[in-house]
Design a protein around this motif. Structure first.
Motif, PDB file in Angstrom:
ATOM      1  N   ASN A 132      17.319 -11.876 -23.145  1.00 46.60           N
ATOM      2  CA  ASN A 132      16.186 -11.235 -23.822  1.00 46.60           C
ATOM      3  C   ASN A 132      16.601  -9.935 -24.499  1.00 46.60           C
ATOM      4  N   ILE A 133      17.483  -9.179 -23.851  1.00 44.05           N
ATOM      5  CA  ILE A 133      17.960  -7.936 -24.451  1.00 44.05           C
ATOM      6  C   ILE A 133      18.747  -8.224 -25.725  1.00 44.05           C
ATOM      7  N   GLU A 134      19.549  -9.283 -25.702  1.00 43.66           N
ATOM      8  CA  GLU A 134      20.324  -9.639 -26.891  1.00 43.66           C
ATOM      9  C   GLU A 134      19.414 -10.025 -28.049  1.00 43.66           C
ATOM     10  N   VAL A 135      18.362 -10.810 -27.761  1.00 48.42           N
ATOM     11  CA  VAL A 135      17.413 -11.200 -28.820  1.00 48.42           C
ATOM     12  C   VAL A 135      16.712  -9.973 -29.376  1.00 48.42           C
ATOM     13  N   MET A 136      16.269  -9.094 -28.505  1.00 49.77           N
ATOM     14  CA  MET A 136      15.565  -7.883 -28.935  1.00 49.77           C
ATOM     15  C   MET A 136      16.473  -6.993 -29.776  1.00 49.77           C
ATOM     16  N   ALA A 137      17.748  -6.858 -29.365  1.00 49.16           N
ATOM     17  CA  ALA A 137      18.688  -6.009 -30.101  1.00 49.16           C
ATOM     18  C   ALA A 137      18.910  -6.532 -31.520  1.00 49.16           C
ATOM     19  N   LEU A 138      19.022  -7.845 -31.673  1.00 47.38           N
ATOM     20  CA  LEU A 138      19.237  -8.430 -33.003  1.00 47.38           C
ATOM     21  C   LEU A 138      17.980  -8.313 -33.860  1.00 47.38           C
ATOM     22  N   THR A 139      16.822  -8.562 -33.261  1.00 50.11           N
ATOM     23  CA  THR A 139      15.565  -8.555 -34.018  1.00 50.11           C
ATOM     24  C   THR A 139      15.170  -7.154 -34.455  1.00 50.11           C
ATOM     25  N   GLU A 140      15.281  -6.197 -33.552  1.00 52.26           N
ATOM     26  CA  GLU A 140      14.820  -4.832 -33.828  1.00 52.26           C
ATOM     27  C   GLU A 140      15.939  -3.926 -34.344  1.00 52.26           C
TER      28      GLU A 140
END
Length: 596
Positions: free
Chosen positions: A378-386
């Motif tokens: 989830n942290i990886e997805v958030m880092a890429l998206t935001e």
């Protein structure tokens, strides 16, 4: 006169010298030197085999270290140590020692040294150090002395403690058993303990007061102020802090925590502190840094998927979608199932006076750093998206529910080896497997517990030790030693024997030193008219003076990665300690056995 050494013996001596020069010089990585050493042995013995051996025997000798029981033991113990860390099993002991360290670091170190010394008298050295490494790492993280300045001193105390009884190390048992086979009367468990205790009293001031000053501070934060985060702590319903006044709260909060104003609505406190200090404040007050319902949801997710929760620092980039949003309207909980624990403001701390409401609404800006918790995915997805950057130093949240299980597995692994029921290799491997089966250590995270540098170093040291022994280099060196000892007084003979065995221990292996040194002791006793027992004890003590190189003993290699040590760190601290111990033990043996 000693015989002329064979070509293989000369080659073994030269290769050993070249290997350790490479380690000390630091001109190449330890991994590279280790692989080169193994390669030279394999190629050399394939082209020019040892007498009576085939070329393939040389290949087996060179590479057998990768399957040696010592390497298996070290890797298994690393996994066991990892299990204690990931479950937080040692946190209670760590907190007790941390209180002592906070009172006074010098007192904390001496208490730790004495504890390690006492345990290693009856428990094998390696398990003792495996227990101490994560504790010292936790103490360092809570503001204690850097692990690079504590692990080598603690290892030295462990080694001296192990030297004080016949069951302290497997090498002691080996020397005693060889001497018994050669006709020496049996030696009891505590037969030579008073001698070692007296020597330890002399060496302890050096280990305690001088040795840490000779070691570098290899901590990540050395020379830098720790990053501080502003956090909103939510007191749980059963928290005793609800009834405390501002002054009482200040008294309970750990050092380094700053409290802003009074408790807000619904028992919320606005504080500022380092990540470590915030964790301690939450534990003391019974609070969470994110809404309780969100932390419960994250916990349920771990229970369903088994994926670890990770605390991570996220840096907001120039074009991040979070710029202009605050903790409340960033909505990371609903979008990514991530909780914000705190915020480090890079440019301006507040828009207006610090308050509970401002903590939720103050907008993010470029360079701000968010302390967040969630699964790695989830942290990886958030880092890429935001468009935020994940900084180094991510920390897994301990799976505290498994802490008692991890402690039980560690105890079940140590106890049989400590009483000699099974070899440490078997019990440690069984414990590592149990850690994996029970989920204390996840199979896909085993790589984090192992160190490539240590694995290659162990394999290379085993190979070089075999070559030194089988090429005849060790025998030739022993003959050379015997030639000159006849002119020395008893104290000099004992010191010379101890020094010779110490060199073998630090540059080959303690088992080689025991196997070569014990027969030499008997031979010298007969030739020089000196009682055999003090000479055998000189061999036993020399086998334990393995402080000067990382390859001298497996505990030295266990701390190499944890303390981020170089080869020269061992030499700089170990050589003076070796000199102190040889001089002290030689004098004590002379007076104990009336050789003056």
């Amino acid at each position: 006169m000693p015989t002329i050494p064979s070509a293989h013996a000369i080659g073994a001596i030269l290769l050993t010298a070249a290997m350790f020069y490479g380690f000390v010089s630091g001109r190449a990585r330890v991994e590279v030197i280790s692989l080169l050493t193994v390669t030279v042995i394999a190629l050399g013995l394939y082209v020019y085999p040892l007498p009576g051996q085939a070329p393939t025997d040389g290949l087996k000798l060179a590479f057998e270290g990768f399957g040696h029981y010592a390497l298996v033991t070290i890797c298994a113990l690393m996994v066991l140590g990892r299990g204690l860390v990931t479950t937080g099993a040692l946190e209670p002991v760590s907190r007790v020692l941390t209180r002592v360290w906070r009172h006074n670091q010098r007192i904390g170190l001496i208490v730790t040294l004495l504890l390690a010394f006492g345990m290693s008298m009856m428990v094998n050295d390696t398990p003792v150090l495996v227990l101490m490494i994560p504790i010292m790492a936790s103490i360092a993280a809570h503001g204690g002395m850097a692990t690079s300045r504590t692990l080598i001193p603690i290892n030295s105390a462990v080694l001296i403690g192990g030297m004080s009884t016949t069951i302290g190390t497997s090498t002691n048992l080996l020397v005693v058993s060889i001497a018994g086979d050669m006709g020496m009367p049996p030696i009891g468990v505590f037969h030579f303990t008073p001698i070692v205790l007296a020597a330890a009293a002399v060496a302890l001031p050096f280990i305690w007061l001088v040795m840490p000053r000779l070691l570098p501070d290899n901590s990540v934060a050395a020379g830098h102020e720790p990053r501080r985060f502003t956090a909103l702590l939510r007191l749980r319903e059963n928290s005793l802090a609800h009834s405390l006044s501002r002054s009482e709260l200040d008294a309970r909060l750990p050092s380094g925590i700053e409290l802003f104003g009074e408790a807000g609505p619904e028992g919320r406190l606005l504080v500022s502190g380092t990540h470590v200090a915030l964790e301690e404040a939450m534990r003391v007050l019974g609070a969470t840094a994110a809404p309780a319902w969100l932390m419960e949801r994250l916990g349920r997710g771990y229970g369903e998927t088994g994926e670890d929760l990770t605390v991570v620092e996220l840096s907001i980039a120039k074009d991040s979608g979070l710029i202009g949003k605050g903790v409340r309207n960033a909505n990371l909980a609903e979008l990514y199932n991530i909780a914000i624990l705190g915020v480090h403001r890079a440019r301006r701390p507040w828009l207006g006076a610090p308050s509970v409401e401002a903590a939720a609404d103050n907008p993010f800006d470029e360079g701000d750093i968010i302390l967040a918790v969630g699964t790695s995915a989830n942290i990886e997805v958030m880092a890429l998206t935001e468009n935020v950057l994940v900084l180094e130093g991510a920390k897994e949240i301990p799976r505290s529910a498994k802490a008692p299980l991890a402690l039980a597995i560690m105890a079940a692994s140590i106890a049989p080896a400590s009483i000699g029921l099974v070899p440490i290799a078997i019990s440690a491997l069984g414990g590592a497997i149990a850690m994996l089966i029970t989920g204390c250590v996840r199979v896909d995270r085993v790589g984090r517990a192992l160190s490539t540098k240590v694995i290659l170093l162990v394999a290379a040291s085993i190979a070089i030790g075999r070559v030194v022994l089988e090429s005849g280099a060790a025998t030739w060196l022993s003959e050379l030693l015997a030639l000159g000892l006849q002119y020395l007084p008893p104290a000099g003979v004992l010191a010379a024997v101890m020094l010779f065995v110490t060199v073998l221990t630090n540059f080959a292996s303690n088992t080689t030193a025991a196997a070569v040194g014990t027969p030499i002791a008997f031979s010298l006793g007969k030739q020089l008219g000196i009682p055999v027992e003090p000479l055998v004890l000189a061999v036993l003590f020399g086998c334990n003076l393995c402080y000067a190189t990382p390859v001298a003993y497996q505990t030295n290699m266990l701390i190499m990665s944890a303390g981020d040590y170089t080869f020269s760190d061992y030499a700089r601290t170990g050589l003076p300690l070796v000199a102190i111990m040889i001089a002290t033990l030689s004098v004590l043996l002379v007076f104990t056995y009336g050789l003056y």
